[in-house]
Design a protein around this motif. Structure first.
Motif, short mmCIF file in Angstrom:
data_model
loop_
_atom_site.label_atom_id
_atom_site.label_comp_id
_atom_site.label_asym_id
_atom_site.label_seq_id
_atom_site.Cartn_x
_atom_site.Cartn_y
_atom_site.Cartn_z
N ARG A 118 -3.72 0.10 -14.25
CA ARG A 118 -4.87 0.96 -14.49
C ARG A 118 -5.54 1.42 -13.19
NH1 ARG A 118 -10.34 0.27 -17.98
NH2 ARG A 118 -11.02 2.39 -17.58
N PHE A 119 -5.68 0.50 -12.21
CA PHE A 119 -6.53 0.80 -11.07
C PHE A 119 -5.81 0.92 -9.73
CE2 PHE A 119 -9.33 -1.40 -14.10
CZ PHE A 119 -10.24 -0.38 -14.31
N ASP A 120 -4.61 0.36 -9.59
CA ASP A 120 -3.93 0.39 -8.29
C ASP A 120 -2.43 0.39 -8.50
OD1 ASP A 120 -3.28 0.19 -5.61
OD2 ASP A 120 -4.35 -1.68 -5.25
N PRO A 121 -1.89 1.50 -9.09
CA PRO A 121 -0.49 1.52 -9.49
C PRO A 121 0.51 1.81 -8.36
CG PRO A 121 -1.53 3.55 -10.16
CD PRO A 121 -2.61 2.69 -9.56
N GLN A 122 0.35 1.14 -7.24
CA GLN A 122 1.34 1.26 -6.18
C GLN A 122 2.60 0.53 -6.62
OE1 GLN A 122 -0.32 0.93 -2.04
NE2 GLN A 122 -2.08 0.09 -3.19
N PRO A 123 3.78 0.99 -6.19
CA PRO A 123 5.03 0.42 -6.69
C PRO A 123 5.14 -1.10 -6.59
CG PRO A 123 5.48 2.41 -5.47
CD PRO A 123 4.02 2.12 -5.28
N PHE A 124 4.69 -1.70 -5.49
CA PHE A 124 4.81 -3.16 -5.34
C PHE A 124 3.83 -3.92 -6.22
CE2 PHE A 124 2.59 -1.26 -1.72
CZ PHE A 124 1.32 -1.81 -1.84
N HIS A 125 2.91 -3.20 -6.88
CA HIS A 125 1.99 -3.83 -7.83
C HIS A 125 2.46 -3.70 -9.28
CE1 HIS A 125 -0.90 -4.72 -4.80
NE2 HIS A 125 -1.44 -3.53 -4.71
N ASP B 257 6.03 -2.33 -10.30
CA ASP B 257 7.48 -2.18 -10.54
C ASP B 257 8.22 -3.36 -9.93
OD1 ASP B 257 10.23 -1.13 -9.31
OD2 ASP B 257 9.78 0.06 -11.10
N GLU B 258 8.90 -4.15 -10.80
CA GLU B 258 9.59 -5.37 -10.35
C GLU B 258 10.58 -5.10 -9.20
OE1 GLU B 258 9.36 -8.58 -11.26
OE2 GLU B 258 8.30 -8.53 -13.17
N GLN B 259 11.43 -4.10 -9.36
CA GLN B 259 12.45 -3.84 -8.34
C GLN B 259 11.82 -3.34 -7.05
OE1 GLN B 259 15.79 -4.64 -8.53
NE2 GLN B 259 15.61 -4.26 -6.33
N ALA B 260 10.89 -2.42 -7.16
CA ALA B 260 10.22 -1.93 -5.95
C ALA B 260 9.48 -3.07 -5.24
CB ALA B 260 9.25 -0.81 -6.32
N ALA B 261 8.91 -3.96 -6.02
CA ALA B 261 8.19 -5.09 -5.44
C ALA B 261 9.15 -6.04 -4.72
CB ALA B 261 7.42 -5.84 -6.52
N ARG B 262 10.31 -6.31 -5.32
CA ARG B 262 11.31 -7.18 -4.67
C ARG B 262 11.79 -6.57 -3.36
NH1 ARG B 262 12.91 -8.44 -9.90
NH2 ARG B 262 14.41 -6.75 -10.01
N ASP B 263 11.90 -5.24 -3.33
CA ASP B 263 12.37 -4.55 -2.14
C ASP B 263 11.27 -4.33 -1.09
OD1 ASP B 263 14.85 -4.38 -3.36
OD2 ASP B 263 14.56 -2.32 -4.06
N LEU C 135 7.89 -5.51 1.36
CA LEU C 135 7.64 -6.62 2.29
C LEU C 135 7.03 -7.82 1.60
CD1 LEU C 135 4.38 -6.92 3.52
CD2 LEU C 135 4.94 -4.58 4.04
N PHE C 136 6.53 -7.66 0.35
CA PHE C 136 5.95 -8.78 -0.38
C PHE C 136 7.00 -9.61 -1.10
CE2 PHE C 136 2.67 -5.39 -0.37
CZ PHE C 136 1.79 -6.03 0.50
N GLY C 137 8.16 -9.03 -1.40
CA GLY C 137 9.25 -9.77 -2.04
C GLY C 137 9.09 -10.01 -3.52
N PRO D 271 -0.78 -12.02 0.29
CA PRO D 271 -0.64 -11.53 -1.09
C PRO D 271 -0.87 -12.63 -2.12
CG PRO D 271 1.52 -11.82 -0.08
CD PRO D 271 0.50 -12.09 1.00
N VAL D 272 -1.17 -12.16 -3.32
CA VAL D 272 -1.38 -13.03 -4.48
C VAL D 272 -0.31 -12.69 -5.50
CG1 VAL D 272 -2.94 -13.49 -6.41
CG2 VAL D 272 -3.84 -13.32 -4.08
N PHE D 273 0.30 -13.73 -6.07
CA PHE D 273 1.41 -13.55 -7.01
C PHE D 273 1.08 -14.17 -8.37
CE2 PHE D 273 3.24 -13.79 -2.72
CZ PHE D 273 3.88 -12.57 -2.67
#
Length: 161
Positions: free
Chosen positions: A35-42, A44-50, A52-54, A95-97
């Protein structure tokens, strides 16, 4: 209405207050991120894995909201709190996971009675969230510095230990 337990006089410089813990719920985090911060690493699972946050990580704003909830539950709900005019620092140094257990704390760095409003105390606060990483030293994941406004028990009171 009952009298507040915590007033300005209870918040002297140097006081540290543990505000409790929170475990990051994946679904709640994702809903906020979408809703508020739809950056890919927040979001999308694949984009997040790829990235720097892993892996999927929380928006900093979600992290700040977790701290705020702990602040309300741990102190403000029983205090003569009168709001905040703002702050001068906010940081997300790690980061927080999903599944992270975060410990919230508050440190009073300065306290003074308002010169123009003798029934109002101004308290400079530093709030933190830390994550314990399997026995390692805690990692700070959130730090915010701001001013809180609190009512005094008695006009002209001073914050004391």
């Amino acid at each position: 209405m009952t009298a507040p337990e915590v007033c300005f006089e209870d918040l002297p410089a140097g006081r540290r207050i543990a505000l409790g813990s929170v475990v990051v719920d994946r679904d709640e985090m994702l809903a906020f991120n979408r809703r508020f911060d739809p950056q890919p690493f927040h979001v999308d699972e694949q984009a997040a894995r790829d990235s720097l946050f892993g892996g999927l990580c929380a928006s900093g704003w979600f992290t700040a909201s977790l701290w705020m909830r702990c602040y309300v539950d741990g102190l403000l709900s029983r205090a003569a709190a009168l709001g905040s005019p703002g702050g001068d620092e906010i940081a997300w140094p790690a980061p927080v996971f999903p599944g992270d257990r975060l410990d919230a704390a508050l440190e009073i760095v300065a306290a003074r009675v308002s010169a123009s409003r003798p029934n109002l105390g101004l308290v400079t606060l530093v709030g933190t969230l830390t994550r314990g990483d399997d026995g390692a030293d805690p990692v700070t994941v959130y730090r915010g510095r701001f001013t809180g406004m609190f009512g005094l028990r008695a006009p002209g009171g001073t914050a004391s230990a």
